[in-house]
Design a protein around this motif. Structure first.
Motif, PDB file in Angstrom:
ATOM      1  N   GLY A  59      62.430  36.108  15.518  1.00 13.97           N
ATOM      2  CA  GLY A  59      62.244  36.517  16.906  1.00 13.97           C
ATOM      3  C   GLY A  59      61.801  35.359  17.785  1.00 13.97           C
ATOM      4  N   LEU A  60      60.903  34.510  17.249  1.00  7.53           N
ATOM      5  CA  LEU A  60      60.423  33.346  18.017  1.00  7.53           C
ATOM      6  C   LEU A  60      61.556  32.383  18.341  1.00  7.53           C
ATOM      7  CD1 LEU A  60      57.023  32.595  16.250  1.00  7.53           C
ATOM      8  CD2 LEU A  60      57.330  33.188  18.647  1.00  7.53           C
ATOM      9  N   LYS A  61      62.436  32.149  17.375  1.00 10.91           N
ATOM     10  CA  LYS A  61      63.580  31.252  17.614  1.00 10.91           C
ATOM     11  C   LYS A  61      64.499  31.826  18.689  1.00 10.91           C
ATOM     12  CE  LYS A  61      63.594  29.078  13.049  1.00 10.91           C
ATOM     13  NZ  LYS A  61      64.266  28.985  11.731  1.00 10.91           N
ATOM     14  N   LEU A  62      64.721  33.131  18.626  1.00 11.61           N
ATOM     15  CA  LEU A  62      65.552  33.784  19.650  1.00 11.61           C
ATOM     16  C   LEU A  62      64.892  33.682  21.026  1.00 11.61           C
ATOM     17  CD1 LEU A  62      66.552  36.990  17.651  1.00 11.61           C
ATOM     18  CD2 LEU A  62      68.153  35.271  18.522  1.00 11.61           C
ATOM     19  N   TYR A  63      63.572  33.887  21.051  1.00 14.03           N
ATOM     20  CA  TYR A  63      62.835  33.849  22.319  1.00 14.03           C
ATOM     21  C   TYR A  63      62.852  32.449  22.925  1.00 14.03           C
ATOM     22  CZ  TYR A  63      59.158  34.836  25.722  1.00 14.03           C
ATOM     23  OH  TYR A  63      58.452  34.990  26.879  1.00 14.03           O
ATOM     24  N   GLN A  64      62.684  31.439  22.065  1.00 14.79           N
ATOM     25  CA  GLN A  64      62.683  30.057  22.545  1.00 14.79           C
ATOM     26  C   GLN A  64      64.053  29.615  23.046  1.00 14.79           C
ATOM     27  OE1 GLN A  64      61.044  28.145  19.092  1.00 14.79           O
ATOM     28  NE2 GLN A  64      58.937  28.728  19.595  1.00 14.79           N
ATOM     29  N   SER A  65      65.110  30.275  22.550  1.00 12.48           N
ATOM     30  CA  SER A  65      66.461  29.964  23.033  1.00 12.48           C
ATOM     31  C   SER A  65      66.866  30.888  24.192  1.00 12.48           C
ATOM     32  CB  SER A  65      67.474  30.072  21.891  1.00 12.48           C
ATOM     33  OG  SER A  65      67.500  31.392  21.371  1.00 12.48           O
ATOM     34  N   ASN A  66      65.854  31.537  24.807  1.00 11.33           N
ATOM     35  CA  ASN A  66      66.042  32.411  25.988  1.00 11.33           C
ATOM     36  C   ASN A  66      66.827  33.681  25.703  1.00 11.33           C
ATOM     37  OD1 ASN A  66      64.601  30.728  27.723  1.00 11.33           O
ATOM     38  ND2 ASN A  66      66.408  29.491  28.183  1.00 11.33           N
ATOM     39  N   ASP A  67      66.924  34.061  24.430  1.00 16.26           N
ATOM     40  CA  ASP A  67      67.575  35.336  24.074  1.00 16.26           C
ATOM     41  C   ASP A  67      66.476  36.389  23.934  1.00 16.26           C
ATOM     42  OD1 ASP A  67      69.416  37.217  23.384  1.00 16.26           O
ATOM     43  OD2 ASP A  67      70.432  35.960  21.896  1.00 16.26           O
ATOM     44  N   THR A  68      65.852  36.728  25.060  1.00 20.13           N
ATOM     45  CA  THR A  68      64.642  37.552  25.056  1.00 20.13           C
ATOM     46  C   THR A  68      64.899  38.961  24.528  1.00 20.13           C
ATOM     47  OG1 THR A  68      63.832  36.294  26.956  1.00 20.13           O
ATOM     48  CG2 THR A  68      62.733  38.376  26.500  1.00 20.13           C
ATOM     49  N   GLU A  69      66.001  39.568  24.939  1.00 20.87           N
ATOM     50  CA  GLU A  69      66.277  40.956  24.526  1.00 20.87           C
ATOM     51  C   GLU A  69      66.388  41.081  23.011  1.00 20.87           C
ATOM     52  OE1 GLU A  69      69.423  42.993  26.506  1.00 20.87           O
ATOM     53  OE2 GLU A  69      68.692  42.482  28.515  1.00 20.87           O
ATOM     54  N   LYS A  70      67.107  40.134  22.376  1.00 21.84           N
ATOM     55  CA  LYS A  70      67.258  40.174  20.919  1.00 21.84           C
ATOM     56  C   LYS A  70      65.918  39.916  20.229  1.00 21.84           C
ATOM     57  CE  LYS A  70      72.159  38.967  20.489  1.00 21.84           C
ATOM     58  NZ  LYS A  70      73.133  37.945  20.001  1.00 21.84           N
ATOM     59  N   ALA A  71      65.131  38.996  20.815  1.00 21.68           N
ATOM     60  CA  ALA A  71      63.808  38.704  20.251  1.00 21.68           C
ATOM     61  C   ALA A  71      62.927  39.949  20.286  1.00 21.68           C
ATOM     62  CB  ALA A  71      63.150  37.564  21.030  1.00 21.68           C
ATOM     63  N   LEU A  72      62.939  40.642  21.412  1.00 23.14           N
ATOM     64  CA  LEU A  72      62.129  41.861  21.541  1.00 23.14           C
ATOM     65  C   LEU A  72      62.594  42.937  20.562  1.00 23.14           C
ATOM     66  CD1 LEU A  72      61.765  42.115  25.428  1.00 23.14           C
ATOM     67  CD2 LEU A  72      59.998  41.457  23.798  1.00 23.14           C
ATOM     68  N   TYR A  73      63.908  43.029  20.362  1.00 26.11           N
ATOM     69  CA  TYR A  73      64.461  44.005  19.420  1.00 26.11           C
ATOM     70  C   TYR A  73      63.951  43.724  18.002  1.00 26.11           C
ATOM     71  CZ  TYR A  73      67.810  46.511  16.494  1.00 26.11           C
ATOM     72  OH  TYR A  73      68.386  47.331  15.546  1.00 26.11           O
ATOM     73  N   VAL A  74      63.987  42.433  17.612  1.00 24.99           N
ATOM     74  CA  VAL A  74      63.527  42.043  16.271  1.00 24.99           C
ATOM     75  C   VAL A  74      62.043  42.356  16.110  1.00 24.99           C
ATOM     76  CG1 VAL A  74      63.088  40.057  14.757  1.00 24.99           C
ATOM     77  CG2 VAL A  74      65.298  40.270  15.920  1.00 24.99           C
ATOM     78  N   TRP A  75      61.247  42.000  17.107  1.00 23.08           N
ATOM     79  CA  TRP A  75      59.793  42.219  17.017  1.00 23.08           C
ATOM     80  C   TRP A  75      59.432  43.706  16.995  1.00 23.08           C
ATOM     81  CZ3 TRP A  75      58.942  37.972  21.216  1.00 23.08           C
ATOM     82  CH2 TRP A  75      58.936  36.716  20.600  1.00 23.08           C
ATOM     83  N   MET A  76      60.138  44.500  17.804  1.00 26.72           N
ATOM     84  CA  MET A  76      59.864  45.939  17.820  1.00 26.72           C
ATOM     85  C   MET A  76      60.214  46.577  16.471  1.00 26.72           C
ATOM     86  SD  MET A  76      58.413  46.746  20.607  1.00 26.72           S
ATOM     87  CE  MET A  76      58.488  48.508  20.424  1.00 26.72           C
ATOM     88  N   LYS A  77      61.276  46.074  15.858  1.00 27.81           N
ATOM     89  CA  LYS A  77      61.678  46.578  14.538  1.00 27.81           C
ATOM     90  C   LYS A  77      60.597  46.250  13.504  1.00 27.81           C
ATOM     91  CE  LYS A  77      65.720  46.616  11.486  1.00 27.81           C
ATOM     92  NZ  LYS A  77      67.047  46.006  11.220  1.00 27.81           N
ATOM     93  N   VAL A  78      60.059  45.037  13.573  1.00 23.75           N
ATOM     94  CA  VAL A  78      58.967  44.639  12.669  1.00 23.75           C
ATOM     95  C   VAL A  78      57.759  45.541  12.894  1.00 23.75           C
ATOM     96  CG1 VAL A  78      57.300  42.808  12.127  1.00 23.75           C
ATOM     97  CG2 VAL A  78      59.705  42.229  12.494  1.00 23.75           C
TER      98      VAL A  78
END
Length: 435
Positions: A59-78
């Motif tokens: 999720g952090l890698k996705l967030y740092q690459s500005n893919d916020t929606e996917k990062a949030l999806y991964v974190w919410m799943k966790v």
């Protein structure tokens, strides 16, 4: 057929004997069996923790690459699946940071409360301190400044291990911002200076950068524009010297505060250039709160150029975001700016309406300096309208505000913050005119 039956009997006998052996193993060596069960349970738990950690990193890698929606999806799943309290605490921290930068402060507050509950379950003072810090920050963003001060004091009183002590600099910064929000300038300065000492002692350049930006805002409010420019310039130097691996938000933040100082010094081309740089990064990273501040500053720059036709739509755009994210202090600043535009156009009734809205917001959050500014501007309006009774009322209220703020120089007795003057702070954090 006989051989087949015999084979079956042998197999059955072997199976029964095997079961007896297995039964004997469990009965005769129960301790070893118990250890095996514990080992398997711990092994499964560790596997779960590793998977949680991997997903958080993903999720952090996705967030740092500005893919916020996917990062949030991964974190919410966790968050839904993990049973590991440490992993849950960490993923809540990620969600708090992301929602803060998106300007979703109410959601940030909810995740902070969930993080506090997780820390309490873990009974770990370090986690609890970090949870209260995030709770303080959430309330700071929502302009609940008294609550912020209270939660910061809770953090400082807990004093867990060295990890907690390393957070104290960030706690002092948040407390300073809260005191500035309610115009308690001496306590704000004390908190900023403590935060700066923690940053220097721990060689924390990121914290030093953030404190310098806050000090820039501090001196903007007290109208020492040279210091207001010095501190964000120092922050920009830190970004250039140490910030290769930092988030671009640090550069954006320093550029914004430099822009505000340049505008106050009437260096409007420099102000516009810095604000454009900050806005570019804010748009790139989806930083809604910074976008709102940049739009407000753009509007103020156009107002300083007496171009109200360009100022009004930018105030309106800023207000949309400020209202959406819940920044009431920002909304009050917008109403003051809009009121000044109406004054330029001699639309005094419209100006008074804007000032009343600013006053109501400032009073609700306890920002005395904004209330003082409103009384000062209303005084000028009533003087232009030759309404003497209303004028006298505003003068009295203005003087009351000055007394409440204790904005007097301890040496010359003149008020501080009336005009651009260089200031100096004593070691006790009392402020006086440099002259």
């Amino acid at each position: 057929m006989v051989q087949s039956d015999k084979a079956i009997c042998c197999s059955a006998s072997t199976a029964v004997g095997g079961r007896r052996k297995m039964k004997g193993w469990f009965v005769g060596d129960g301790r070893r069996a118990k250890r095996m069960v514990i080992f398997m349970r711990d092994f499964v738990a560790e596997m779960g923790q590793d998977q949680t950690k991997q997903q958080i990193e993903k999720g952090l890698k996705l967030y740092q690459s500005n893919d916020t929606e996917k990062a949030l999806y991964v974190w919410m799943k966790v968050l839904r699946k993990t049973s590991d309290p440490g992993g849950k605490f960490r993923v809540l921290g990620c969600l708090i940071t992301a929602h803060s930068e998106m300007g979703k402060y109410k959601e940030m507050l909810q995740y902070s409360l969930a993080q506090i509950n997780t820390a309490r379950e873990m009974e770990d003072p370090d986690y609890l301190t970090e949870g209260y810090l995030n709770l303080a920050r959430s309330n700071e963003k929502l302009c609940e400044f008294q609550k912020t001060v209270s939660y910061c004091e809770t953090c400082l009183n807990m004093q867990g291990t060295t990890v907690s002590l390393q957070l104290n600099g960030q706690v002092c910064l948040s407390m300073g911002n809260a005191y500035l929000g309610i115009s308690v300038f001496q306590k704000a300065l004390v908190s900023y200076e403590k935060a700066l000492r923690y940053a220097h002692n721990n060689d924390d350049k990121m914290l030093e950068c953030r404190v310098c930006c806050s000090l820039g805002n501090f001196y903007i409010q007290l109208k020492d524009y040279e210091k207001a420019l010095f501190f964000p310039c120092k922050a920009a130097e830190l970004v250039n010297d140490y910030g290769k691996g930092w988030s671009l938000k640090y550069r954006a933040m320093s550029q914004y505060h430099m822009s505000v100082a340049y505008r106050k010094l009437m260096r409007l081309p420099d102000a516009m250039e810095c604000c454009e740089e900050s806005m570019k990064i804010a748009l790139q990273h989806g930083d809604r709160p910074l976008q709102a501040l940049c739009l407000l500053n753009f509007a103020d720059i156009h107002r300083c150029q007496k171009d109200v036709d360009k100022a009004f739509p930018r105030y309106e755009s800023s207000m949309c975001i400020m209202s959406e994210i819940g920044n009431r202090l920002g909304q009050a600043s917008i109403y003051v700016g809009v009121g000044k535009c109406w004054i330029l156009q001699k639309e005094y009734d419209k100006a008074l309406d804007s000032m009343q809205r600013a006053h109501d917001l400032a009073e609700a959050i306890g920002n005395k300096l904004c209330i003082l500014k409103v009384h000062s501007l209303c005084e000028g309006i009533y003087r232009s309208k030759e309404q003497q009774d209303e004028l006298r009322e505003q003068v009295v209220k203005f003087l009351q505000c000055v007394e409440e703020l204790e904005l007097y120089c301890g040496m010359c007795g003149e008020s501080i913050g009336e005009r651009n003057q260089q200031l100096q702070a004593l070691p006790c954090s009392h402020i006086f005119h440099l002259k």
